[in-house]
Design a protein around this motif. Structure first.
Motif, PDB file in Angstrom:
ATOM      1  N   MET A  74       0.839  -1.200   0.000  1.00  0.00           N
ATOM      2  CA  MET A  74       0.000   0.000   0.000  1.00  0.00           C
ATOM      3  C   MET A  74       0.874   1.250   0.000  1.00  0.00           C
ATOM      4  O   MET A  74       1.889   1.318   0.710  1.00  0.00           O
ATOM      5  CB  MET A  74      -0.903  -0.001   1.236  1.00  0.00           C
ATOM      6  CG  MET A  74      -1.955   1.092   1.236  1.00  0.00           C
ATOM      7  SD  MET A  74      -3.181   0.752   2.536  1.00  0.00           S
ATOM      8  CE  MET A  74      -4.378   2.038   2.201  1.00  0.00           C
ATOM      9  N   LEU A  75       0.504   2.229  -0.812  1.00  0.00           N
ATOM     10  CA  LEU A  75       1.199   3.514  -0.863  1.00  0.00           C
ATOM     11  C   LEU A  75       0.373   4.550  -0.102  1.00  0.00           C
ATOM     12  O   LEU A  75      -0.800   4.759  -0.415  1.00  0.00           O
ATOM     13  CB  LEU A  75       1.372   3.988  -2.313  1.00  0.00           C
ATOM     14  CG  LEU A  75       1.916   2.985  -3.330  1.00  0.00           C
ATOM     15  CD1 LEU A  75       2.000   3.633  -4.713  1.00  0.00           C
ATOM     16  CD2 LEU A  75       3.280   2.460  -2.911  1.00  0.00           C
ATOM     17  N   LEU A  76       0.987   5.173   0.878  1.00  0.00           N
ATOM     18  CA  LEU A  76       0.357   6.306   1.556  1.00  0.00           C
ATOM     19  C   LEU A  76       1.309   7.487   1.445  1.00  0.00           C
ATOM     20  O   LEU A  76       1.958   7.897   2.413  1.00  0.00           O
ATOM     21  CB  LEU A  76       0.019   5.966   3.009  1.00  0.00           C
ATOM     22  CG  LEU A  76      -1.309   5.222   3.199  1.00  0.00           C
ATOM     23  CD1 LEU A  76      -1.507   4.785   4.641  1.00  0.00           C
ATOM     24  CD2 LEU A  76      -2.499   6.082   2.752  1.00  0.00           C
ATOM     25  N   ASP A 102      -2.924   2.246  -3.984  1.00  0.00           N
ATOM     26  CA  ASP A 102      -2.745   3.670  -3.722  1.00  0.00           C
ATOM     27  C   ASP A 102      -3.810   4.112  -2.729  1.00  0.00           C
ATOM     28  O   ASP A 102      -4.996   4.163  -3.057  1.00  0.00           O
ATOM     29  CB  ASP A 102      -2.854   4.459  -5.027  1.00  0.00           C
ATOM     30  CG  ASP A 102      -2.743   5.967  -4.821  1.00  0.00           C
ATOM     31  OD1 ASP A 102      -2.329   6.390  -3.718  1.00  0.00           O
ATOM     32  OD2 ASP A 102      -3.075   6.718  -5.756  1.00  0.00           O
ATOM     33  N   GLY A 103      -3.378   4.435  -1.525  1.00  0.00           N
ATOM     34  CA  GLY A 103      -4.317   4.826  -0.483  1.00  0.00           C
ATOM     35  C   GLY A 103      -4.501   6.321  -0.349  1.00  0.00           C
ATOM     36  O   GLY A 103      -5.145   6.790   0.589  1.00  0.00           O
ATOM     37  N   GLY A 104      -3.941   7.099  -1.295  1.00  0.00           N
ATOM     38  CA  GLY A 104      -4.063   8.551  -1.225  1.00  0.00           C
ATOM     39  C   GLY A 104      -5.240   9.078  -2.007  1.00  0.00           C
ATOM     40  O   GLY A 104      -6.022   8.327  -2.595  1.00  0.00           O
ATOM     41  N   ASN A 105      -5.354  10.406  -2.045  1.00  0.00           N
ATOM     42  CA  ASN A 105      -6.464  11.054  -2.755  1.00  0.00           C
ATOM     43  C   ASN A 105      -6.066  11.368  -4.191  1.00  0.00           C
ATOM     44  O   ASN A 105      -6.048  12.527  -4.619  1.00  0.00           O
ATOM     45  CB  ASN A 105      -6.886  12.337  -2.030  1.00  0.00           C
ATOM     46  CG  ASN A 105      -7.665  12.059  -0.767  1.00  0.00           C
ATOM     47  OD1 ASN A 105      -8.409  11.095  -0.685  1.00  0.00           O
ATOM     48  ND2 ASN A 105      -7.475  12.894   0.244  1.00  0.00           N
ATOM     49  N   SER A 106      -5.747  10.342  -4.961  1.00  0.00           N
ATOM     50  CA  SER A 106      -5.381  10.554  -6.359  1.00  0.00           C
ATOM     51  C   SER A 106      -6.613  10.846  -7.205  1.00  0.00           C
ATOM     52  O   SER A 106      -7.689  10.294  -6.966  1.00  0.00           O
ATOM     53  CB  SER A 106      -4.675   9.313  -6.912  1.00  0.00           C
ATOM     54  OG  SER A 106      -3.410   9.135  -6.308  1.00  0.00           O
ATOM     55  N   PHE A 125      -3.360  -3.176  -9.696  1.00  0.00           N
ATOM     56  CA  PHE A 125      -3.309  -1.862  -9.068  1.00  0.00           C
ATOM     57  C   PHE A 125      -4.684  -1.486  -8.537  1.00  0.00           C
ATOM     58  O   PHE A 125      -5.685  -1.602  -9.247  1.00  0.00           O
ATOM     59  CB  PHE A 125      -2.850  -0.797 -10.068  1.00  0.00           C
ATOM     60  CG  PHE A 125      -2.673   0.571  -9.466  1.00  0.00           C
ATOM     61  CD1 PHE A 125      -1.613   0.838  -8.617  1.00  0.00           C
ATOM     62  CD2 PHE A 125      -3.579   1.592  -9.736  1.00  0.00           C
ATOM     63  CE1 PHE A 125      -1.440   2.102  -8.058  1.00  0.00           C
ATOM     64  CE2 PHE A 125      -3.423   2.847  -9.179  1.00  0.00           C
ATOM     65  CZ  PHE A 125      -2.352   3.106  -8.341  1.00  0.00           C
ATOM     66  N   PHE A 126      -4.720  -1.031  -7.291  1.00  0.00           N
ATOM     67  CA  PHE A 126      -5.960  -0.600  -6.647  1.00  0.00           C
ATOM     68  C   PHE A 126      -5.856   0.866  -6.244  1.00  0.00           C
ATOM     69  O   PHE A 126      -4.820   1.316  -5.745  1.00  0.00           O
ATOM     70  CB  PHE A 126      -6.235  -1.416  -5.377  1.00  0.00           C
ATOM     71  CG  PHE A 126      -6.836  -2.757  -5.636  1.00  0.00           C
ATOM     72  CD1 PHE A 126      -8.191  -2.972  -5.504  1.00  0.00           C
ATOM     73  CD2 PHE A 126      -6.040  -3.820  -6.034  1.00  0.00           C
ATOM     74  CE1 PHE A 126      -8.753  -4.208  -5.757  1.00  0.00           C
ATOM     75  CE2 PHE A 126      -6.588  -5.062  -6.286  1.00  0.00           C
ATOM     76  CZ  PHE A 126      -7.948  -5.262  -6.148  1.00  0.00           C
ATOM     77  N   ASN A 182     -11.175   5.375  -5.870  1.00  0.00           N
ATOM     78  CA  ASN A 182     -10.753   6.772  -5.782  1.00  0.00           C
ATOM     79  C   ASN A 182     -11.888   7.731  -6.131  1.00  0.00           C
ATOM     80  O   ASN A 182     -11.987   8.823  -5.564  1.00  0.00           O
ATOM     81  CB  ASN A 182      -9.566   7.035  -6.710  1.00  0.00           C
ATOM     82  CG  ASN A 182      -8.240   6.621  -6.107  1.00  0.00           C
ATOM     83  OD1 ASN A 182      -7.459   5.918  -6.742  1.00  0.00           O
ATOM     84  ND2 ASN A 182      -7.979   7.026  -4.873  1.00  0.00           N
ATOM     85  N   TYR A 183     -12.748   7.319  -7.053  1.00  0.00           N
ATOM     86  CA  TYR A 183     -13.873   8.190  -7.420  1.00  0.00           C
ATOM     87  C   TYR A 183     -14.842   8.331  -6.250  1.00  0.00           C
ATOM     88  O   TYR A 183     -15.286   9.441  -5.927  1.00  0.00           O
ATOM     89  CB  TYR A 183     -14.606   7.655  -8.651  1.00  0.00           C
ATOM     90  CG  TYR A 183     -15.566   8.680  -9.213  1.00  0.00           C
ATOM     91  CD1 TYR A 183     -15.163   9.541 -10.226  1.00  0.00           C
ATOM     92  CD2 TYR A 183     -16.859   8.825  -8.690  1.00  0.00           C
ATOM     93  CE1 TYR A 183     -16.023  10.516 -10.713  1.00  0.00           C
ATOM     94  CE2 TYR A 183     -17.719   9.791  -9.164  1.00  0.00           C
ATOM     95  CZ  TYR A 183     -17.304  10.640 -10.180  1.00  0.00           C
ATOM     96  OH  TYR A 183     -18.147  11.615 -10.635  1.00  0.00           O
TER      97      TYR A 183
END
Length: 468
Positions: A74-76, A102-106, A125-126, A182-183
């Motif tokens: 997980m990427l934060l 990707d756990g950020g607000n992309s 990829f999630f 993300n949406y």
């Protein structure tokens, strides 16, 4: 590092990453963190204590090879180029079937781009929105994942264990393919903007026309939080009014500058709603009010130039009743707008969202958690094709009962010169949404007059143009 194979890896050991990885470890998974900052690595190892379940490193290769297959990473890290850089640093060490989250607000289109790019390389990829702030990351957030449905099964046990729980149910579920997660998080944040703006307006009108003290304001919001307005934002608002300032005299809230910042997710929600043709004016104006608030210097000069009416003093008990009903109405309308946007996006982007499930995972852990979401989830469950909760029988009675108070409070704000754009936009949206006849026939006539843009008629089908 020991040679133990770890269940879960996390890149980015800032406050959110540090807290979330410890949360996962608390739920009996072994975890490994990666950060280029040696102090953050050391801090995580120390927080893990003597347990063999928590470790961390500054070396990418060491990090990746320590994870069990398929690797779940997980990427934060902050949204933007840093996400792409983190992915590129991991890629040489990954195998097909590994998973990056990707756990950020992309922004959702970036997630679609990354998902397609990694799919070609055999990597899943999630995009997984995480809401709840630092405390939620540590104790249980609401998690909104989107991506490959089969690959989700590998991360589901971890996310379900680490997420917030509502009456025992985990506040996480697979939402849909590609950037669905993300949406949904983006629209969650747009709704958050709206609810915060509405709450601030109620505070303003109560303070200026009832002269409520901070103690009284706190007691009011605390009482509301025990009723149908029960929510995280109402709860913390009650707490905010009681916080003493440790730098100056008085309460902290009175010494905070009235300039609200933003990170962009509210703006993205508003912009994309326009692309989809779905009106979300309660969210739009919340974004605009943060922009207006940033014009502090100009506002101060304008305040000296223009006069405004004196606030109309009102009976406290009557105004409090109207304020509660107006806030409840506007909360419903803001959720209605955001969820309507999700319904349209689901069709346009192929997300196949289950709006009942979306409302369910927002019931605990996240910033917009509220008792109201239980009703919303039930409503969508009973009417799967529903797009706007204002059309649901269960909400008609609630909304209808509050309308007199909403109209009275908005009118009171106008007479007192108090800006209530969130409340008035919510009311105007409702009045337009429920109007069988709007004056847009005149606009179509104007468009045809100056630009030959044509129009339709009410008495026969077809496209018409008139030589005006």
């Amino acid at each position: 590092m020991s040679k133990l194979m770890y269940d879960f890896g996390l890149v980015g050991l800032g406050v959110m990453g540090h807290n979330f990885i410890l949360n996962v470890a608390d739920n009996d998974f072994t975890v490994c963190g990666l950060d280029l900052d040696e102090e953050k690595v050391r801090s995580l190892i120390e927080a893990g204590g003597d347990s063999q379940k928590v470790t961390a490193t500054t070396e990418v290769g060491t990090f990746v090879t320590s994870l069990s297959s398929p690797r779940k990473i997980m990427l934060l890290v902050p949204a933007g180029d840093l996400v792409d850089k983190a992915i590129e640093s991991l890629l040489p060490h990954l195998d097909q079937g590994d998973i990056i989250i990707d756990g950020g607000n992309s922004f959702f289109t970036n997630t679609d781009r990354r998902e397609a790019y990694l799919k070609e390389k055999g990597i899943n990829f999630f995009g997984a929105g995480v809401s709840g702030g630092a405390e939620g990351a540590r104790k249980g957030p609401s998690i909104m994942p989107g991506g490959n449905k089969e690959a989700y099964e590998y991360i589901r046990p971890i996310f379900e264990a680490a997420s917030a729980k509502f009456k025992g149910e985990p506040c996480v579920t697979y939402l849909g393919p590609k950037s669905a997660g993300n949406y949904v998080k983006m629209v969650h944040n747009g709704i958050e903007y709206g609810l915060m703006q509405l709450t601030s307006e109620i505070y303003d009108v109560l303070k200026k026309t009832c002269d409520l003290s901070n103690d009284e304001l706190s007691a009011t919001f605390d009482q509301w939080n025990k009723g149908r307005l029960q929510s995280f934002l109402i709860e913390i608002t009650a707490e905010i009014f009681m916080k003493d300032d440790n730098i100056a005299e008085g309460r902290l809230v009175d010494n905070i500058l009235d300039k609200a910042r933003q990170k962009g997710t509210g703006k993205w929600t508003s912009q994309n709603a326009m692309d989809l043709g779905i009106p979300v004016p309660s969210i739009d104006i919340a974004v605009s009010m943060r922009e207006i608030s940033a014009l502090k210097d100009i506002r101060l000069k304008a305040d000296e130039i223009y006069s405004r009416p004196e606030p109309v003093v009102r009976d406290k008990s009557e105004l409090l009743k109207q304020a509660e009903e107006a806030l409840y109405f506007s909360f419903i309308v803001t959720y209605a707008q955001g969820l309507h946007q999700l319904a349209e996006a689901s069709e346009s982007y192929g997300y196949e969202l289950n709006l009942s499930e979306v409302a369910k995972i927002w019931r605990a852990g996240c910033i917009i958690r509220a008792a109201l979401l239980d009703d919303i989830s039930t409503t969508f469950s009973e009417a799967p094709g529903l797009k706007n909760i204002l059309m649901a029988t269960s909400f008609v009675t609630k909304v209808q009962a509050a309308l007199p108070s909403v109209r009275a409070l908005v009118s009171h704000g106008v007479k007192s010169g108090i800006p209530l754009p969130g409340l008035s936009n919510s009311l105007t949206y409702f009045d337009a949404f429920t109007s069988g006849r709007l004056p847009l026939n005149l606009i179509q006539a104007q468009r045809d007059h100056f630009g030959s843009h044509t129009y339709e008629r009410i008495d026969q089908e077809g496209i018409f143009h008139t030589d005006w």
